[in-house]
Write an enzyme that holds these catalytic residues in place. Structure first.
Site, PDB file in Angstrom:
ATOM      1  N   ARG A  70      29.724  63.416  90.154  1.00  0.00           N
ATOM      2  CA  ARG A  70      29.474  61.979  90.091  1.00  0.00           C
ATOM      3  C   ARG A  70      28.609  61.563  91.283  1.00  0.00           C
ATOM      4  O   ARG A  70      28.672  62.173  92.344  1.00  0.00           O
ATOM      5  CB  ARG A  70      30.798  61.197  90.121  1.00  0.00           C
ATOM      6  CG  ARG A  70      31.591  61.297  88.833  1.00  0.00           C
ATOM      7  CD  ARG A  70      32.845  60.451  88.859  1.00  0.00           C
ATOM      8  NE  ARG A  70      33.810  60.953  89.800  1.00  0.00           N
ATOM      9  CZ  ARG A  70      33.968  60.528  91.047  1.00  0.00           C
ATOM     10  NH1 ARG A  70      33.226  59.530  91.516  1.00  0.00           N
ATOM     11  NH2 ARG A  70      34.860  61.055  91.842  1.00  0.00           N
ATOM     12  N   TYR A 211      25.846  64.759  83.837  1.00  0.00           N
ATOM     13  CA  TYR A 211      27.088  65.416  84.267  1.00  0.00           C
ATOM     14  C   TYR A 211      28.305  64.492  84.207  1.00  0.00           C
ATOM     15  O   TYR A 211      28.269  63.360  84.686  1.00  0.00           O
ATOM     16  CB  TYR A 211      26.947  65.929  85.701  1.00  0.00           C
ATOM     17  CG  TYR A 211      27.908  67.062  86.003  1.00  0.00           C
ATOM     18  CD1 TYR A 211      27.570  68.377  85.680  1.00  0.00           C
ATOM     19  CD2 TYR A 211      29.157  66.837  86.555  1.00  0.00           C
ATOM     20  CE1 TYR A 211      28.446  69.422  85.921  1.00  0.00           C
ATOM     21  CE2 TYR A 211      30.041  67.879  86.802  1.00  0.00           C
ATOM     22  CZ  TYR A 211      29.670  69.172  86.479  1.00  0.00           C
ATOM     23  OH  TYR A 211      30.536  70.216  86.716  1.00  0.00           O
ATOM     24  N   GLY A 212      29.395  65.011  83.674  1.00  0.00           N
ATOM     25  CA  GLY A 212      30.738  64.413  83.771  1.00  0.00           C
ATOM     26  C   GLY A 212      30.779  62.901  83.725  1.00  0.00           C
ATOM     27  O   GLY A 212      30.250  62.273  82.822  1.00  0.00           O
ATOM     28  N   LYS A 220      35.183  57.423  83.326  1.00  0.00           N
ATOM     29  CA  LYS A 220      35.216  56.611  84.539  1.00  0.00           C
ATOM     30  C   LYS A 220      34.611  55.224  84.303  1.00  0.00           C
ATOM     31  O   LYS A 220      35.100  54.225  84.809  1.00  0.00           O
ATOM     32  CB  LYS A 220      34.468  57.309  85.666  1.00  0.00           C
ATOM     33  CG  LYS A 220      34.995  58.690  85.987  1.00  0.00           C
ATOM     34  CD  LYS A 220      36.433  58.646  86.408  1.00  0.00           C
ATOM     35  CE  LYS A 220      36.955  60.016  86.769  1.00  0.00           C
ATOM     36  NZ  LYS A 220      38.387  59.956  87.126  1.00  0.00           N
ATOM     37  N   HIS A 240      43.690  55.036  87.971  1.00  0.00           N
ATOM     38  CA  HIS A 240      43.285  56.441  88.093  1.00  0.00           C
ATOM     39  C   HIS A 240      44.554  57.268  88.306  1.00  0.00           C
ATOM     40  O   HIS A 240      44.827  57.743  89.409  1.00  0.00           O
ATOM     41  CB  HIS A 240      42.332  56.567  89.294  1.00  0.00           C
ATOM     42  CG  HIS A 240      41.627  57.881  89.394  1.00  0.00           C
ATOM     43  ND1 HIS A 240      41.140  58.362  90.579  1.00  0.00           N
ATOM     44  CD2 HIS A 240      41.305  58.808  88.474  1.00  0.00           C
ATOM     45  CE1 HIS A 240      40.561  59.529  90.382  1.00  0.00           C
ATOM     46  NE2 HIS A 240      40.649  59.831  89.114  1.00  0.00           N
ATOM     47  N   SER A 262      40.099  62.166  93.231  1.00  0.00           N
ATOM     48  CA  SER A 262      39.537  63.251  92.434  1.00  0.00           C
ATOM     49  C   SER A 262      39.759  64.597  93.134  1.00  0.00           C
ATOM     50  O   SER A 262      39.620  64.701  94.361  1.00  0.00           O
ATOM     51  CB  SER A 262      38.029  63.044  92.269  1.00  0.00           C
ATOM     52  OG  SER A 262      37.795  61.745  91.807  1.00  0.00           O
ATOM     53  N   CYS A 264      42.415  66.350  93.743  1.00  0.00           N
ATOM     54  CA  CYS A 264      43.574  66.479  94.637  1.00  0.00           C
ATOM     55  C   CYS A 264      44.796  66.953  93.865  1.00  0.00           C
ATOM     56  O   CYS A 264      45.925  66.788  94.317  1.00  0.00           O
ATOM     57  CB  CYS A 264      43.890  65.143  95.302  1.00  0.00           C
ATOM     58  SG  CYS A 264      42.743  64.728  96.612  1.00  0.00           S
ATOM     59  N   GLY A 265      44.593  67.513  92.671  1.00  0.00           N
ATOM     60  CA  GLY A 265      45.715  68.142  91.975  1.00  0.00           C
ATOM     61  C   GLY A 265      46.401  67.283  90.918  1.00  0.00           C
ATOM     62  O   GLY A 265      47.545  67.563  90.571  1.00  0.00           O
ATOM     63  N   ASP A 287      44.524  61.914  84.096  1.00  0.00           N
ATOM     64  CA  ASP A 287      43.512  61.235  84.916  1.00  0.00           C
ATOM     65  C   ASP A 287      43.580  59.708  84.874  1.00  0.00           C
ATOM     66  O   ASP A 287      43.302  59.069  85.876  1.00  0.00           O
ATOM     67  CB  ASP A 287      42.118  61.695  84.473  1.00  0.00           C
ATOM     68  CG  ASP A 287      41.034  61.366  85.488  1.00  0.00           C
ATOM     69  OD1 ASP A 287      41.284  61.535  86.691  1.00  0.00           O
ATOM     70  OD2 ASP A 287      39.948  60.923  85.076  1.00  0.00           O
ATOM     71  N   ASN A 377      32.740  72.041  91.915  1.00  0.00           N
ATOM     72  CA  ASN A 377      33.107  70.993  90.940  1.00  0.00           C
ATOM     73  C   ASN A 377      32.845  71.475  89.506  1.00  0.00           C
ATOM     74  O   ASN A 377      32.579  70.670  88.613  1.00  0.00           O
ATOM     75  CB  ASN A 377      32.338  69.695  91.237  1.00  0.00           C
ATOM     76  CG  ASN A 377      32.870  68.503  90.457  1.00  0.00           C
ATOM     77  OD1 ASN A 377      34.088  68.352  90.280  1.00  0.00           O
ATOM     78  ND2 ASN A 377      31.976  67.651  89.973  1.00  0.00           N
ATOM     79  N   ARG A 379      33.736  72.548  85.815  1.00  0.00           N
ATOM     80  CA  ARG A 379      34.751  71.843  85.020  1.00  0.00           C
ATOM     81  C   ARG A 379      35.053  72.542  83.706  1.00  0.00           C
ATOM     82  O   ARG A 379      34.236  73.288  83.179  1.00  0.00           O
ATOM     83  CB  ARG A 379      34.243  70.431  84.702  1.00  0.00           C
ATOM     84  CG  ARG A 379      33.995  69.555  85.925  1.00  0.00           C
ATOM     85  CD  ARG A 379      35.263  68.914  86.398  1.00  0.00           C
ATOM     86  NE  ARG A 379      35.067  68.046  87.551  1.00  0.00           N
ATOM     87  CZ  ARG A 379      35.843  66.986  87.814  1.00  0.00           C
ATOM     88  NH1 ARG A 379      36.842  66.668  87.020  1.00  0.00           N
ATOM     89  NH2 ARG A 379      35.633  66.267  88.888  1.00  0.00           N
TER      90      ARG A 379
HETATM   91  C1  OXD Z   1      37.084  62.570  88.853  1.00  0.00           C
HETATM   92  C2  OXD Z   1      37.294  63.118  87.506  1.00  0.00           C
HETATM   93  O1  OXD Z   1      36.040  62.832  89.473  1.00  0.00           O
HETATM   94  O2  OXD Z   1      38.390  62.914  86.969  1.00  0.00           O
HETATM   95  O3  OXD Z   1      37.972  61.852  89.335  1.00  0.00           O
HETATM   96  O4  OXD Z   1      36.375  63.722  86.941  1.00  0.00           O
HETATM   97 MN    MN Z   2      39.598  61.470  88.040  1.00  0.00          MN
END
Ligand code: OXD
Ligand code: MN
Length: 595
Positions: A70, A211-212, A220, A240, A262, A264-265, A287, A377, A379
């Protein structure tokens, strides 16, 4: 082009975008399996998708090295006044921003197909769900949206002739001249990327990235930035947060929603398998949570998504076996390494490192290589329904009642393993002052400490001061039915730089204490920062952890906390008059407790 769509707003919008972006073709998506297969077929033919020999119907994609995460610096909340967007968001006046972007969009889909993707965030037809339509010139986006959202022609039926939807316009920003050879991951240079939101008119315009979160606009952009602004107007919450159901040995269910920044598990915790006997964990979402007060006055949550867009590196049978089992088939991988036997690989996966692989940039890789094989990153995009511990109620239209909120982040020091807020307003204070070390999920430096209130800094679609106020107000409305609030830190390290807490399935030990607190069955001691367990209150049966480590994990050093105060004050000062009085009061009380 002769496209017939019943919905008047949609039909006009498609014409308008087609006139502006000038695609060669228009394709209205229906979300079917055939459509998915056809898109993949085209992506395979052009060499963009790489089939994986070991995982049925699974493919690897490699992005351009400049387009890997992002782009928060290029993400805008474009409200009529800068103050509405607030100090945590980038802002450009909507008239000016639209002018810039209209220029970029002009002819930007030449040589490409424009896909119209009707999708529902939340189960189709659920009273909490929202309909979006993404227009995109990226087939990669189409196949990912098929997994991450509910793409279906039923969405168009539901819209009828005059139903409303959230328009999400996306272009990779790479038109093709006649005869020009396409690149594998076309995108625009960073200075031309714009991820723009117009919350006052529920509109999303994204340009330049494939991307994402920059490109899969349901996630998001819609489910957090636009939805958070709608939620505030309409009196609900878009957060979130992962959602999980924990069941204790007596069969009592607890629903937990937890906000971590983002990478962090969240995905690991959402699918965690408790190491303590008799406890069961089921995943509802990893998420995003949309929450509304139900008829009984409690807060009900749904996961608006349909899949997981998880960080691959670090995922293994050790850290997240349920995710690994989710990834066996029907998965899209992006920026992972490719092994010689046709599987994906990433740093932290089980087993030995491959002796040779192709890295995420398409180059030969061996363990001697100085760079990582998979991007940090990288995915996976996988259907949520494939998770072996997906909760049977994960698509329940009215959602599940939330008992517990957890906030947290990555803190090498200062913050103990777990503590409980004294009350709702104190919990809001903990959320509002949450800080975490930055990760690779955003383009930028990794490992810097930043305040990331409620893990929403990159995702709040309006002034964060007003967002804090919204939390305070929700607490007032929920009264004694409000979830209890806790703060955790799995990432504290010893002075030698080693993690003190094993994490993953052992996090269930912390959740057990939390649940017992909610049931009034566990003790806690009052401290300056909140309510802490006695070390003996955390169930350590079967865990090999030294008393010194436990002590360090729970340690509160008043000097370290005092040292945080100037930064919290600076952080609060950025909100000026919009900072709720309740939070000013919380800070005052905190300072007094620390004296
Ligand atoms: C983030 C995601 O970046 O969920 O938080 O992709
Ligand atoms: Mn996220």
């Amino acid at each position: 082009m002769n496209i017939t769509v019943k919905n008047v707003k949609l039909s006009n919008w498609i014409k308008e975008v087609a006139d502006l972006c000038q695609p060669d073709n228009i394709h209205i998506c229906n979300g079917s399996r055939e459509e998915y297969d056809q898109m993949i077929e085209t992506l395979l033919k052009s060499g963009i998708a790489i089939p994986l020999k070991t995982r049925p119907n699974s493919f690897l994609f490699r992005s351009d090295p400049s387009d890997v995460a992002r782009v928060e610096d290029r993400t805008y909340i474009s409200t009529s006044s800068k103050d509405e967007a607030g100090p945590t968001n980038n802002w450009i006046d909507p008239v000016e921003l639209k002018k810039i972007m209209l220029d970029l969009y002009k002819g930007c889909m030449k040589g490409r197909t424009m896909y119209v993707i009707p999708f529902s965030m939340g189960p189709i037809g659920s009273p909490i769900a929202k309909i979006g339509i993404e227009i995109s010139d990226s087939p990669y986006v189409v196949v990912n949206m098929h997994i991450m959202t509910r793409v279906s022609s039923r969405v168009l039926e539901l819209l009828g002739t005059d139903g409303d939807f959230i328009p999400c316009l996306h272009s990779i920003g790479a038109p093709l001249a006649p005869g020009q050879k396409d690149s594998k991951w076309p995108c625009a240079p960073i200075e031309k990327k714009y991820i723009s939101h117009f919350p006052e008119e529920n509109l999303i315009w994204s340009y330049g990235s494939g991307y994402g979160g920059n490109a899969l606009l349901g996630k998001k952009c819609l489910a957090l930035r636009i939805a958070s602004a709608m939620a505030r107007r309409e009196g609900w919450m878009a957060e979130h947060m992962l959602i999980l159901r924990l069941t204790n040995p007596a069969g009592r269910q607890f629903h937990i929603a937890a906000a971590f920044p983002s990478a962090c598990g969240k995905t690991n915790l959402a699918m965690m398998q408790p190491s303590i006997p008799g406890w069961k964990c089921e995943c509802i979402g990893d998420d995003i949570a949309w929450m509304k007060i139900g008829p009984d006055g409690r807060l009900y949550a749904i996961n608006p998504e349909n899949g997981f867009f998880g960080v691959a590196p670090g995922t293994s049978y050790n850290t997240n076996p349920m995710a690994m089992d989710t990834l066996k088939e029907n998965v899209i991988f992006t920026n992972c390494a490719l092994t010689d036997d046709g599987d994906v690989w990433w740093e932290g996966m089980d087993g030995d490192e491959p002796k040779h692989a192709i890295d995420w940039k398409g180059r030969d890789w061996t363990p001697e290589s100085t760079e990582e094989a998979a991007h940090a990153n990288a995915r996976f995009t996988a259907p949520a329904s494939q998770c072996p511990v997906i909760c049977k109620d994960w698509e329940k239209q009215e959602g599940v009642p939330i008992d517990i909120f957890i906030f947290g982040g990555r803190r090498t020091n200062v913050v103990p393993l777990v503590y409980e807020a004294y009350n709702w307003d104190h919990g809001v204070f903990l959320g509002a002052t949450a800080a975490s070390e930055t990760t690779a999920a955003n383009i930028g430096a990794v490992g810097n400490l930043r305040r990331d209130p409620f893990a929403m800094k990159p995702f709040c679609g309006y002034n964060m001061g007003d967002y804090f106020r919204h939390w305070i107000e929700m607490g007032k409305r929920l009264g004694n039915k409000a979830p209890k609030i806790f703060y955790v830190n799995w990432f504290r390290k010893s002075s030698e730089g080693k993690f003190l807490w094993p994490g993953f399935s052992d996090n269930s030990r912390v959740l057990k204490w939390i649940c017992e607190r909610v049931d009034g069955k566990a003790n806690a001691k009052k401290t300056s920062i909140g309510l802490l367990p006695d070390e003996k209150n955390i169930d350590l049966n079967g865990l090999n952890i030294s008393p010194e480590n436990m002590k360090e994990l729970m340690n509160i050093n008043p000097d370290e906390w005092k040292a945080e105060i100037p930064d919290i004050e600076k952080h609060f000062a950025t909100f000026g008059k919009r900072l709720p009085e309740e939070l000013r009061e919380q800070l005052k009380e905190f300072k007094e407790r620390l004296r």
